[in-house]
Design a protein around this motif. Structure first.
Motif, mmCIF file in Angstrom:
data_model
loop_
_atom_site.group_PDB
_atom_site.id
_atom_site.type_symbol
_atom_site.label_atom_id
_atom_site.label_comp_id
_atom_site.label_asym_id
_atom_site.label_seq_id
_atom_site.Cartn_x
_atom_site.Cartn_y
_atom_site.Cartn_z
ATOM 1 N N ILE A 1 0.847 -1.195 0.000
ATOM 2 C CA ILE A 1 0.000 0.000 0.000
ATOM 3 C C ILE A 1 0.878 1.239 0.000
ATOM 4 O O ILE A 1 1.884 1.296 0.712
ATOM 5 C CB ILE A 1 -0.936 0.000 1.229
ATOM 6 N N ASP A 2 0.513 2.198 -0.779
ATOM 7 C CA ASP A 2 1.287 3.432 -0.877
ATOM 8 C C ASP A 2 1.448 4.074 0.500
ATOM 9 O O ASP A 2 0.471 4.312 1.210
ATOM 10 C CB ASP A 2 0.583 4.409 -1.831
ATOM 11 N N GLY A 3 2.694 4.329 0.873
ATOM 12 C CA GLY A 3 2.972 4.951 2.159
ATOM 13 C C GLY A 3 3.310 3.974 3.258
ATOM 14 O O GLY A 3 3.669 4.384 4.369
ATOM 15 N N PHE A 4 3.206 2.672 2.992
ATOM 16 C CA PHE A 4 3.453 1.664 4.018
ATOM 17 C C PHE A 4 4.575 0.703 3.629
ATOM 18 O O PHE A 4 4.644 -0.415 4.131
ATOM 19 C CB PHE A 4 2.170 0.879 4.318
ATOM 20 N N ARG A 5 5.459 1.131 2.747
ATOM 21 C CA ARG A 5 6.537 0.268 2.265
ATOM 22 C C ARG A 5 7.451 -0.178 3.402
ATOM 23 O O ARG A 5 7.981 -1.292 3.384
ATOM 24 C CB ARG A 5 7.357 1.010 1.213
ATOM 25 N N THR A 6 7.629 0.670 4.416
ATOM 26 C CA THR A 6 8.543 0.342 5.511
ATOM 27 C C THR A 6 7.817 -0.191 6.736
ATOM 28 O O THR A 6 8.403 -0.246 7.826
ATOM 29 C CB THR A 6 9.347 1.593 5.906
ATOM 30 N N PHE A 7 6.552 -0.601 6.597
ATOM 31 C CA PHE A 7 5.767 -1.103 7.735
ATOM 32 C C PHE A 7 6.485 -2.287 8.394
ATOM 33 O O PHE A 7 6.835 -3.269 7.746
ATOM 34 C CB PHE A 7 4.390 -1.542 7.243
ATOM 35 N N LEU A 8 6.734 -2.173 9.713
ATOM 36 C CA LEU A 8 7.417 -3.191 10.514
ATOM 37 C C LEU A 8 8.838 -3.465 10.040
ATOM 38 O O LEU A 8 9.389 -4.533 10.287
ATOM 39 C CB LEU A 8 6.621 -4.508 10.525
ATOM 40 N N ARG A 9 9.440 -2.501 9.362
ATOM 41 C CA ARG A 9 10.829 -2.624 8.942
ATOM 42 C C ARG A 9 11.656 -1.540 9.617
ATOM 43 O O ARG A 9 11.183 -0.402 9.758
ATOM 44 C CB ARG A 9 10.957 -2.462 7.425
ATOM 45 N N PRO A 10 12.877 -1.854 10.039
ATOM 46 C CA PRO A 10 13.731 -0.801 10.600
ATOM 47 C C PRO A 10 14.117 0.184 9.513
ATOM 48 O O PRO A 10 14.216 -0.177 8.336
ATOM 49 C CB PRO A 10 14.964 -1.577 11.104
ATOM 50 N N PRO A 11 14.311 1.461 9.857
ATOM 51 C CA PRO A 11 14.648 2.468 8.847
ATOM 52 C C PRO A 11 16.011 2.206 8.232
ATOM 53 O O PRO A 11 16.945 1.759 8.913
ATOM 54 C CB PRO A 11 14.652 3.777 9.655
ATOM 55 N N GLN A 12 16.137 2.470 6.946
ATOM 56 C CA GLN A 12 17.394 2.310 6.239
ATOM 57 C C GLN A 12 18.084 3.670 6.079
ATOM 58 O O GLN A 12 17.429 4.688 5.860
ATOM 59 C CB GLN A 12 17.158 1.690 4.862
ATOM 60 N N TYR A 13 19.400 3.659 6.157
ATOM 61 C CA TYR A 13 20.157 4.907 6.042
ATOM 62 C C TYR A 13 19.891 5.602 4.706
ATOM 63 O O TYR A 13 19.779 6.822 4.642
ATOM 64 C CB TYR A 13 21.645 4.639 6.206
ATOM 65 N N SER A 14 19.777 4.798 3.630
ATOM 66 C CA SER A 14 19.556 5.386 2.308
ATOM 67 C C SER A 14 18.260 6.189 2.260
ATOM 68 O O SER A 14 18.168 7.209 1.563
ATOM 69 C CB SER A 14 19.519 4.280 1.249
ATOM 70 N N TYR A 15 17.258 5.741 3.021
ATOM 71 C CA TYR A 15 15.980 6.459 3.079
ATOM 72 C C TYR A 15 16.099 7.701 3.962
ATOM 73 O O TYR A 15 15.612 8.782 3.609
ATOM 74 C CB TYR A 15 14.894 5.521 3.607
ATOM 75 N N LEU A 16 16.757 7.552 5.118
ATOM 76 C CA LEU A 16 16.908 8.673 6.038
ATOM 77 C C LEU A 16 17.770 9.771 5.434
ATOM 78 O O LEU A 16 17.578 10.961 5.720
ATOM 79 C CB LEU A 16 17.536 8.187 7.356
ATOM 80 N N GLN A 17 18.702 9.388 4.578
ATOM 81 C CA GLN A 17 19.612 10.352 3.975
ATOM 82 C C GLN A 17 18.893 11.370 3.096
ATOM 83 O O GLN A 17 19.373 12.489 2.897
ATOM 84 C CB GLN A 17 20.665 9.603 3.157
ATOM 85 N N LEU A 18 17.709 10.977 2.601
ATOM 86 C CA LEU A 18 16.952 11.885 1.738
ATOM 87 C C LEU A 18 16.558 13.164 2.460
ATOM 88 O O LEU A 18 16.340 14.199 1.826
ATOM 89 C CB LEU A 18 15.696 11.171 1.215
ATOM 90 N N SER A 19 16.488 13.110 3.785
ATOM 91 C CA SER A 19 16.111 14.296 4.561
ATOM 92 C C SER A 19 17.142 15.401 4.444
ATOM 93 O O SER A 19 16.832 16.575 4.687
ATOM 94 C CB SER A 19 15.931 13.917 6.038
ATOM 95 N N SER A 20 18.370 15.051 4.071
ATOM 96 C CA SER A 20 19.444 16.049 4.010
ATOM 97 C C SER A 20 19.692 16.542 2.599
ATOM 98 O O SER A 20 20.690 17.238 2.351
ATOM 99 C CB SER A 20 20.738 15.441 4.552
ATOM 100 N N ARG A 21 18.793 16.232 1.672
ATOM 101 C CA ARG A 21 19.030 16.643 0.287
ATOM 102 C C ARG A 21 19.003 18.160 0.105
ATOM 103 O O ARG A 21 19.577 18.683 -0.860
ATOM 104 C CB ARG A 21 18.021 15.977 -0.655
ATOM 105 N N ASN A 22 18.319 18.874 1.027
ATOM 106 C CA ASN A 22 18.253 20.329 0.909
ATOM 107 C C ASN A 22 19.168 21.046 1.893
ATOM 108 O O ASN A 22 19.133 22.273 2.003
ATOM 109 C CB ASN A 22 16.809 20.805 1.129
#
Length: 221
Positions: free
Chosen positions: A195-216
């Motif tokens: 389901i859109d928006g739930f790709r990481t449901f019950l999964r630990p966060p990945q650095y590659s995903y968290l890194q997107l927060s620093s793109r700006n």
């Protein structure tokens, strides 16, 4: 008590006389055992952390603990039960994991563990809501209800540590039933992740995903 915890408990006494094998793989197996409840897996992760303190890098132990703690909170079906579970989680467990990751030179993992710890904190501050609560409001009530039903069955079913069966056959039947429920639960989780928006449901966060927060620009963590 798992074989790993027995090794760990007697390691200091036996070291002068025997070569003690690495029991980390045993703890890892205990944390991922298919017929063991999430509560028992969490306890195994707790013992693993205690066994690695003052010794080898215990990063994997912290990763397993935070992953299982998050999953355990998600499958609890009531605010009260989530509150009871959150009270048992050490306040500094995530920070200890972050410190361990830094000591081991795993800076990306340190960021991931920090985000997992933040998720547990927000679970407390938001009256113990989980992503499942959002799912219920997003026109998928049947899928959410099935997830809740199977989660309750998993927690209530007989497990490897609490079977009270009267014969070997009945033990095998209970284990087989638990595995069937676990397979159905996993299938529902896969559907939720599609389901859109739930790709990481019950999964630990990945650095590659968290890194997107620093793109700006830089992000303070």
């Amino acid at each position: 008590m798992s074989l790993a915890s027995i090794y760990a408990e007697h390691a200091e006494v036996l070291k002068p006389f025997f070569e003690i094998p690495d029991y980390s793989p045993l703890f890892e197996k205990a944390c991922n055992h298919p017929t063991t409840s999430l509560g028992e897996r969490l306890e195994a992760a707790t013992q693993w952390i205690s066994a690695t303190r003052g010794g080898s890098c215990g990063l994997s132990a912290y990763q397993q603990y935070l992953k299982l703690a998050d999953q355990h909170i998600q499958v609890r079906h009531s605010i009260t039960s989530r509150h009871q579970l959150l009270q048992t989680i050490p306040n500094n467990i995530a920070l200890d994991g972050v410190a361990t990751a830094i000591e081991c030179g795993e800076l990306k993992t340190a960021v991931e563990l920090l985000e997992q710890g933040r998720a547990l904190l927000w679970a407390q501050m938001s009256r113990y809501r989980t992503p499942l609560d959002d799912l219920l409001r997003r026109s998928h009530p049947e899928l959410a209800a099935e997830f809740t039903r199977l989660s309750q069955l998993l927690e209530n079913s007989a497990t490897s540590g609490s079977l009270q069966a009267s014969s070997q056959r009945s033990v095998e039947e209970e284990v087989h039933r638990y595995r069937e429920i676990a397979e159905k639960w996993s299938a529902v989780v896969d559907k939720i992740r599609n389901i859109d928006g739930f790709r990481t449901f019950l999964r630990p966060p990945q650095y590659s995903y968290l890194q997107l927060s620093s793109r700006n620009g830089p992000v303070i963590i």
